[in-house]
Design a protein around this motif. Structure first.
Motif, PDB file in Angstrom:
ATOM      1  N   THR A 555       0.487  -0.968  -0.373  1.00 51.94           N
ATOM      2  CA  THR A 555      -0.237   0.001   0.201  1.00 51.94           C
ATOM      3  C   THR A 555       0.730   1.359   0.135  1.00 51.94           C
ATOM      4  O   THR A 555       0.124   2.390  -0.316  1.00 51.94           O
ATOM      5  N   ARG A 556       2.035   1.239   0.314  1.00 52.23           N
ATOM      6  CA  ARG A 556       3.062   2.142  -0.232  1.00 52.23           C
ATOM      7  C   ARG A 556       2.497   3.254  -1.061  1.00 52.23           C
ATOM      8  O   ARG A 556       2.689   4.678  -0.781  1.00 52.23           O
ATOM      9  N   PRO A 557       3.069   2.887  -1.910  1.00 49.17           N
ATOM     10  CA  PRO A 557       2.016   3.422  -3.147  1.00 49.17           C
ATOM     11  C   PRO A 557       1.219   4.454  -3.198  1.00 49.17           C
ATOM     12  O   PRO A 557       0.928   5.780  -2.929  1.00 49.17           O
ATOM     13  N   LYS A 558      -0.268   3.731  -2.507  1.00 54.67           N
ATOM     14  CA  LYS A 558      -1.256   4.765  -2.645  1.00 54.67           C
ATOM     15  C   LYS A 558      -1.376   5.934  -1.107  1.00 54.67           C
ATOM     16  O   LYS A 558      -1.576   6.096  -1.431  1.00 54.67           O
ATOM     17  N   ASP A 559      -0.942   4.901  -0.701  1.00 54.68           N
ATOM     18  CA  ASP A 559      -1.364   5.531   0.853  1.00 54.68           C
ATOM     19  C   ASP A 559       0.480   7.049   1.223  1.00 54.68           C
ATOM     20  O   ASP A 559      -0.517   8.312   1.478  1.00 54.68           O
ATOM     21  N   GLN A 560       1.458   7.051  -0.278  1.00 50.09           N
ATOM     22  CA  GLN A 560       1.907   8.701  -0.063  1.00 50.09           C
ATOM     23  C   GLN A 560       1.409   9.254  -1.004  1.00 50.09           C
ATOM     24  O   GLN A 560       0.881  10.239  -0.303  1.00 50.09           O
TER      25      GLN A 560
END
Length: 814
Positions: A555-560
């Motif tokens: 989820t890192r790309p989406k969270d960022q």
């Protein structure tokens, strides 16, 4: 003179069934200024040759909800538009030829009941009664879904297009999109050509519904849309005397599906070794095209089909069809707002389920565009789940060989993809490999899931029961609970938030209070306006102006991007530093002893209490030790600069030999976390689950100034909970649960498990699930009798609102 407008509220690119559905649903919400551009003719890409199977049961509650919506929509389209859709509720029969498939089908039948889909399990004799033409030799069992259907794909699309036109949409054929102009993070205009003319349309929103062209159209706007076309084969027979309307038939163990239509059979396949197509691009003039026949490729399917449906032996083949379909790396379609451009939307890559999905996908996307918020959790298909590298052509080519066949492969728990592996490796990968790690893959990351013993095959042997690594993970679990274990957490996302407003910004988006001392670690959620959970993170204050946000790996790309979209006027910079540091977790009652052997720093409760981080010396290097745990034991997550990772691993491994340090994998972590009732983002908690109903109110501080979701939290406190997330321990120690098993309260299905696995310390399968409880107290919830349904069998379960393991969390504070 062109009839194309110069401006539109929304431009939809692609006139297949999905583009037509998006146009239909936007106009239904009152959007009249909608333009759909189709390069050739409506349906001329892949919609026209789709098989038109309209099943209703999908792998999650919300995907099932969308499929059910599609079927209901198509039934009413003719009355609305005057165009027949060919929608017939004929039901479907799926049969199992192995015991493993029987277990899968019966588990899916239980799941269907939990999702409110009518279903019936069948013996071989009952299968024969329901489908007389079938040769039941080798058939173990079957499942009957009476509300499944079939339709005419092209007419469904044309009816949706007509419905959109009737409400003011402009649906234009023969208009090719040649580019998308992006300024900053917004799409401004769509360029087009038609015959000798060209021009552009200024747009408030752009939607990529370009099907197998979706990746290329995404690239026009700098947007990543991972998908690749594959050849999909089917045959249509000549008319067969005496053949009348039949249910759709699926024989997944033979990779085949059968559809009766007008006295003929359509036989299609999802074979395990698919043929990617269009590697050099799709021909410019592609329109209602077929691909070259490859009878040798299809012949094994046909031979098995003739045995399974003997009436095919005498039937002539009217059409041998080969046409392209687009497939994504994980067999889930791409839907939603792109990460890269703030008004560029995607609905593409439907993996041969475009007809059954199009209605619901169009509805969900239109509502998201209307309100700016997802109408419900769409994490399974959110285009934001994709990693940037997954748009790589070579990667997509290799992965697509597998994904088509996976539609009908056994859907075993923990099944790993076999193709396009090894792309992302942590700094510890080689060390773990030498030690016997068996790797799984998530978001491209190779992660040690379990460790093989000397002489043991380093492969998964899949089943629905205890798999070949069960004892390995039990031993790893025991080491964490009773001694000390170490595992690699480098794949988890790391986002550095830095700037003079870093504290104020994080307070704005976090439920917890971020005004904490340097070195403090805070567990928190990022909430939406409804109090739903957009992200589940830990945040460490590194300095007066810098924090580290740690997120789940995928989820890192989406969270960022979600964080960036909230940043407004705050003076703060977000940087992905995931690859900058490796992370080793050292956990267990003897974790402090191990840390003291490798570092001169003070790891006492006084100097380094739970929830704090400190800079340390380790071996001959430097690191940062975070005292936090996702397994519920004393321990530290050691953050190490990538250049020192090898040294730190070797230092800890060598020092740990005297302590019998055990290397552990991700399956152990999942087993330990569910015993502690730690929530799993994407399963137990999502954007539609209220933070209070998820039992995470302790992490929300409404006493601090305004933050996103604060009002929703206060409203829920006043109104009371409508559901509670409960932990369950099953009474039969032999059963296994995974997720989506129906949850039965006092004899009635009320919900389903959101996650589940085996708790080795507790000696039973453990699950999490929401229990509706409007107007009830916690005591009322616990006073009921609970069962979990597994493959048609109900198993008693004990419910708990406190963690079944270490309910007071004493162990992390040892």
């Amino acid at each position: 003179m062109s009839i194309l407008p110069e401006k539109a509220k929304c431009v939809i690119i692609g006139g297949g069934v999905v583009g037509c559905s998006v146009a239909y649903h936007l106009t239904k919400l009152g959007w009249t200024d909608v333009v759909l551009l189709e390069r050739k003719q409506l349906t001329s890409g892949t919609t026209w040759h789709a098989a038109g199977l309209i099943g209703q049961l999908r792998a999650s509650a919300n995907m099932t909800r969308l499929a059910k919506y599609s079927a209901d929509l198509y039934r009413g389209l003719e009355a609305e538009t005057g165009l027949a859709t060919g929608m017939k509720t004929v039901g479907s029969v799926s049969v199992a030829l192995t015991e493993a498939r029987k277990e899968e089908l019966f588990r899916s039948a239980s799941m269907a009941r939990g999702f409110g889909v009518p279903v019936e399990e069948m013996s071989p004799a009952e299968v024969k009664e329901r489908y007389p033409h079938l040769n039941i030799d080798g058939v173990k069992a079957g499942v009957w879904l009476p509300t499944d259907g079939q339709g005419d794909p092209a007419n469904i699309a044309l009816a949706l297009a007509k419905g959109a036109r009737q409400r003011g949409a402009l649906v234009l054929e023969g208009v090719k999109v040649t580019g998308v102009t992006v300024e900053g993070r917004r799409a401004k205009a769509v360029s087009w050509s038609k015959g000798g003319e060209s021009g552009s349309i200024q747009a408030d929103h752009v939607v990529n519904c370009a099907g197998m062209w979706g990746r290329e159209v995404g690239r026009m706007a700098g947007v990543n849309v991972p998908l690749h076309a594959c050849e999909h084969f089917y045959i249509v027979t000549e008319p067969i005397p005496g053949l009348t309307q039949m249910p759709v038939l699926r024989v997944p163990d033979e990779c085949a599906y059968y559809k009766e239509d007008a006295g003929k059979y359509l036989l299609g396949a999802f074979e395990p070794n698919a043929k990617p197509w269009g590697m050099a691009g799709i021909p410019e003039d592609f329109c209602f095209d077929q691909l070259p026949e490859d009878f040798d490729h299809f012949e094994p399917i046909l031979e098995r089909a003739v045995n399974r449906l003997p009436m095919l032996a005498e039937a002539g083949i009217h059409t041998f069809f080969n046409g392209p379909e687009s497939f994504t790396p994980d067999d889930a379609y791409n839907l939603g707002l792109s990460l890269e451009v703030d008004n560029f939307w995607v609905a593409a890559g439907f993996n041969s389920i475009g007809i059954q999905s199009a209605g619901g996908a169009g509805m969900a996307l239109a509502e998201w565009m209307e309100t700016g918020e997802k109408p419900f959790d769409l994490g399974d298909v959110d285009v934001g789940r994709n990693q940037p590298f997954q748009g790589n052509r070579h990667y997509l080519f290799e992965r697509s060989k597998e994904t088509l066949g996976l539609l009908y492969a056994d859907h075993f728990p923990y099944r790993q993809k076999a193709t396009a592996r090894g792309v992302r490796r942590t700094p510890f990968h080689a060390h773990l490999d030498v030690e016997g790690a068996v790797f799984g893959e998530i978001g491209g990351w190779e992660r040690a899931n379990w460790f093989a013993t000397p002489g043991q095959a380093r492969d998964y042997e899949y089943s629905w029961g205890r798999q070949n690594w069960f004892a390995n993970t039990a031993a790893e679990h025991k080491s964490i609970r009773t001694n000390v274990g170490m595992y690699d957490m480098s794949s988890f996302g790391k986002i550095r938030v830095e700037g003079r407003d870093a504290e104020a910004f994080l307070n704005h988006i976090s439920g917890a209070d971020m005004s904490v001392p340097v070195g403090k670690i805070v567990y928190t959620q990022f909430l939406n306006a409804k109090g739903g959970i957009e992200a589940d993170v830990t945040v460490t204050r590194l300095s007066e102006t810098a924090y580290l946000v740690v997120t789940p790996a995928v989820t890192r790309p989406k969270d960022q991007v979600w964080m960036r979209r909230q940043i407004g006027d705050f003076n703060a910079v977000l940087t992905d530093v995931t690859a900058a540091e490796g992370v080793l977790a050292v956990m267990g009652p003897n974790a402090r002893k191990l840390m003291q052997k490798v570092s001169p720093n003070d790891f006492s409760n006084a100097a380094n209490p739970f929830g704090t981080a400190q800079e340390i010396e380790i071996g001959m290097g430097l690191a940062r030790a975070h005292r936090v745990s996702y397994v519920g034991e004393l321990g530290w997550e050691i953050y190490v600069s990538s250049d020192m990772c090898g040294h730190v691993f070797e230092t800890l491994r060598e020092a740990g030999r005297d302590l019998d340090l055990t290397l552990c994998g991700m399956h152990m972590m999942d087993s330990c976390r569910i015993e502690k009732a730690f929530r799993h983002f994407g399963h137990d908690i999502t954007c539609e689950d209220h933070v209070l109903e998820a039992g995470l109110g302790f992490a929300v501080k409404t006493s601090k100034p305004d933050f996103i979701g604060r009002d929703a939290v206060l409203r829920k406190k006043e109104a009371g909970l409508e559901k509670r997330l409960v932990q369950f321990r099953l009474s039969d120690p032999e059963v296994m649960v995974y997720h989506n098993e129906p949850l039965i309260r006092d004899g009635k299905i009320v919900s389903h498990l959101t996650s589940g696995t085996y708790g080795h310390h507790l000696g039973a399968a453990i699950g999490m699930g929401y229990v509706p409880c409007k107007g009830e107290s916690a005591a009322d919830v616990l006073a009921s009798d609970y069962e979990v349904e597994i493959a048609g069998r109900r198993v008693k379960a004990a419910a708990s609102l406190q963690p079944l393991y270490d309910p007071k969390s004493d162990r992390v504070r040892m």
